[in-house]
Design a protein around this motif. Structure first.
Motif, short mmCIF file in Angstrom:
data_model
loop_
_atom_site.label_atom_id
_atom_site.label_comp_id
_atom_site.label_asym_id
_atom_site.label_seq_id
_atom_site.Cartn_x
_atom_site.Cartn_y
_atom_site.Cartn_z
N ARG A 19 0.92 -1.16 -0.19
CA ARG A 19 0.06 0.11 -0.01
C ARG A 19 0.61 1.30 0.02
N GLN A 20 1.86 1.29 0.77
CA GLN A 20 3.01 2.32 0.58
C GLN A 20 3.35 2.55 -0.60
N ILE A 21 3.81 1.74 -1.39
CA ILE A 21 4.58 1.58 -2.68
C ILE A 21 3.29 2.32 -3.47
N THR A 22 2.11 1.70 -3.76
CA THR A 22 1.05 1.99 -4.61
C THR A 22 0.76 3.50 -4.34
N SER A 23 0.68 3.76 -2.98
CA SER A 23 0.19 5.25 -2.68
C SER A 23 1.16 6.39 -3.02
N ALA A 24 2.52 5.88 -2.83
CA ALA A 24 3.73 6.72 -3.36
C ALA A 24 3.63 6.88 -4.89
N MET A 25 3.25 5.75 -5.60
CA MET A 25 3.28 5.78 -7.24
C MET A 25 1.95 6.60 -7.69
N GLN A 26 1.09 6.83 -6.89
CA GLN A 26 -0.15 7.42 -7.18
C GLN A 26 0.15 8.79 -7.10
N MET A 27 0.97 9.24 -6.21
CA MET A 27 1.40 10.62 -5.88
C MET A 27 2.45 11.09 -6.98
N VAL A 28 3.14 10.23 -7.48
CA VAL A 28 4.27 10.56 -8.60
C VAL A 28 3.38 10.75 -9.89
N SER A 29 2.48 9.75 -10.17
CA SER A 29 1.77 9.99 -11.44
C SER A 29 0.96 11.14 -11.38
N THR A 30 0.12 11.68 -10.26
CA THR A 30 -0.47 12.79 -10.31
C THR A 30 0.46 14.11 -10.37
N ALA A 31 1.50 13.90 -9.82
CA ALA A 31 2.42 15.15 -9.94
C ALA A 31 2.78 15.25 -11.68
N LYS A 32 3.23 14.16 -12.24
CA LYS A 32 3.36 14.04 -13.69
C LYS A 32 2.09 14.58 -14.39
N LEU A 33 1.02 14.28 -14.27
CA LEU A 33 -0.10 14.67 -14.94
C LEU A 33 -0.22 15.92 -14.63
N ASN A 34 -0.30 16.76 -13.47
CA ASN A 34 -0.28 18.02 -13.39
C ASN A 34 0.67 18.88 -13.98
N GLN A 35 1.79 18.39 -14.16
CA GLN A 35 2.85 19.06 -15.13
C GLN A 35 2.50 19.01 -16.48
N ILE A 36 2.11 18.06 -17.08
CA ILE A 36 1.98 17.78 -18.51
C ILE A 36 0.68 18.55 -19.04
N GLN A 37 -0.21 18.49 -18.24
CA GLN A 37 -1.77 19.14 -18.58
C GLN A 37 -1.34 20.54 -19.09
N HIS A 38 -0.56 21.30 -18.48
CA HIS A 38 -0.28 22.67 -18.97
C HIS A 38 0.02 22.69 -20.40
N HIS A 39 1.24 21.83 -20.50
CA HIS A 39 1.54 21.67 -22.25
C HIS A 39 0.70 21.46 -23.06
N THR A 40 -0.13 20.39 -22.60
CA THR A 40 -1.15 19.90 -23.43
C THR A 40 -2.36 21.03 -23.93
N GLN A 41 -2.82 21.64 -22.88
CA GLN A 41 -3.71 22.66 -23.02
C GLN A 41 -3.21 23.70 -24.00
N THR A 42 -1.95 24.21 -23.56
CA THR A 42 -1.56 25.33 -24.41
C THR A 42 -1.33 24.95 -25.78
N TYR A 43 -0.67 23.71 -26.07
CA TYR A 43 -0.46 23.31 -27.07
C TYR A 43 -1.78 23.16 -28.21
N GLU A 44 -2.74 22.51 -27.54
CA GLU A 44 -3.90 22.37 -28.14
C GLU A 44 -4.67 23.71 -28.96
N VAL A 45 -4.41 24.75 -28.35
CA VAL A 45 -4.79 26.05 -28.97
C VAL A 45 -4.10 26.06 -30.15
N TYR A 46 -2.62 26.11 -30.15
CA TYR A 46 -1.85 26.31 -31.41
C TYR A 46 -2.50 25.13 -32.37
N ALA A 47 -2.38 24.05 -32.31
CA ALA A 47 -2.67 22.87 -33.21
C ALA A 47 -4.16 23.09 -33.62
N GLU A 48 -5.21 23.60 -33.06
CA GLU A 48 -6.40 23.98 -33.46
C GLU A 48 -6.34 24.91 -34.58
#
Length: 315
Positions: A19-48
């Protein structure tokens, strides 16, 4: 301590460690998701915007006329008899992402069934180790593979992938290309997109909902209610130069955007999978603790009964 109690206690400790491992991995994945969302949203405007301009040019036939020029990107408009179909598949390099990879592979196989594709008339361009290994084991012809996509893909890293795909199309390695990847909807939902991208036609410029890029978005807050607003362009220095540059940007934005979108979906799937694993671990721990307490109480009751019986026998 009885052997059964020791075994249950060991399971509890082992599950807590998991449980400690999966909880830590969840936190890491959530942090990566928050980081990439900004890049994805701004790039979608240009691509559109790039897609919108190219869609207007295709409708006005300016792009298709310019495609007759000898240009590596403008040649993407040219249709030819389909002898080979290329499928560009984006998967992950590792597991622990729930049903992310299986959904993409399932959709790819459904695409092949729908268009009667097999290993003789199909070539694959695979991004990610999972998809590469899956199709290799089934004897599919993989003409290009790429692994090691970073958590937040950069445009510079994606550019060689785009140029390779374009060059293969111009070299007639394949005569049409489908793009299959997981589209990020929100933090709990994704859907697999299958999109025909080459050759470039009016149909290939449809968005994921089957509509042309929305040119009315800027008018949403106005009183304009006309059926359609047409865009007019003046070309400088020439339509051929402009279209070639625009098509290059479109091809680059399409594949790079798919990589960003797919990676966003991957991080979301990983976070959800680890959250589910953590919740399951909590349930297992609760069940095991209840089982441990009951066994311990039963052992104590047995000891008390034995002591009481011995005292009674002595009397």
């Amino acid at each position: 301590m009885p052997a059964s109690l020791a075994a249950v206690k060991h399971k509890i400790e082992s599950t807590r460690s998991t449980r400690q491992i999966t909880s830590a991995m969840q936190m890491v994945s959530t942090a990566k998701l928050n980081q990439i969302q900004h890049h994805t949203q701004t790039y979608e405007v240009y691509a559109e915007k790039v897609k919108q301009m190219l869609a207007d040019l295709v409708k006005s036939h300016s792009a298709t006329s310019a495609a007759s020029q000898d240009d590596v990107y403008a040649a993407l408009f040219k249709k030819r008899p389909v002898k080979k179909t290329g499928i560009f598949v984006v998967t992950s390099d590792r597991g622990l992402v729930g049903s992310y990879n299986s959904n993409i592979i399932k959709q790819t196989l459904a695409l092949m069934d729908e268009h009667k594709l097999n290993k003789d008339n199909t070539v694959f361009l695979t991004i990610g180790k999972t998809g590469t290994e899956f199709f290799k084991k089934r004897g599919m012809n993989i003409v290009y593979q790429y692994t090691g996509v970073t958590d937040v893909p950069t445009f510079r890293k994606a550019l060689p992938i785009v140029r390779t795909a374009v060059q293969m199309y111009n070299d007639q390695v394949f005569d049409e290309m489908y793009l299959v990847f997981s589209h990020y909807v929100n933090r709990i939902s994704s859907k697999v997109i299958t999109h025909k991208v080459l050759p470039i036609t009016e149909d290939s410029l449809l968005d994921v909902d089957g509509k042309m890029p929305d040119k009315q978005a800027a008018l949403d807050n106005s009183d304009v209610t006309s059926a359609h607003v047409s865009a007019e362009y003046e070309f400088e220095p020439s339509d051929t130069v402009i279209v070639s540059a625009l098509v290059a940007q479109y091809a680059e934005s399409l594949i790079y955007g798919a990589l960003l979108d797919a990676k966003t979906s991957e991080h979301s799937s990983s976070a959800n999978a680890m959250r589910s694993a953590t919740d399951n671990a909590d349930d297992i721990i609760s069940t095991l603790e209840l089982q441990y307490n009951r066994a311990r109480q039963a052992a104590i009751t047995t000891e008390i009964t034995e002591i009481t019986g011995g005292m009674t026998a002595q009397e």
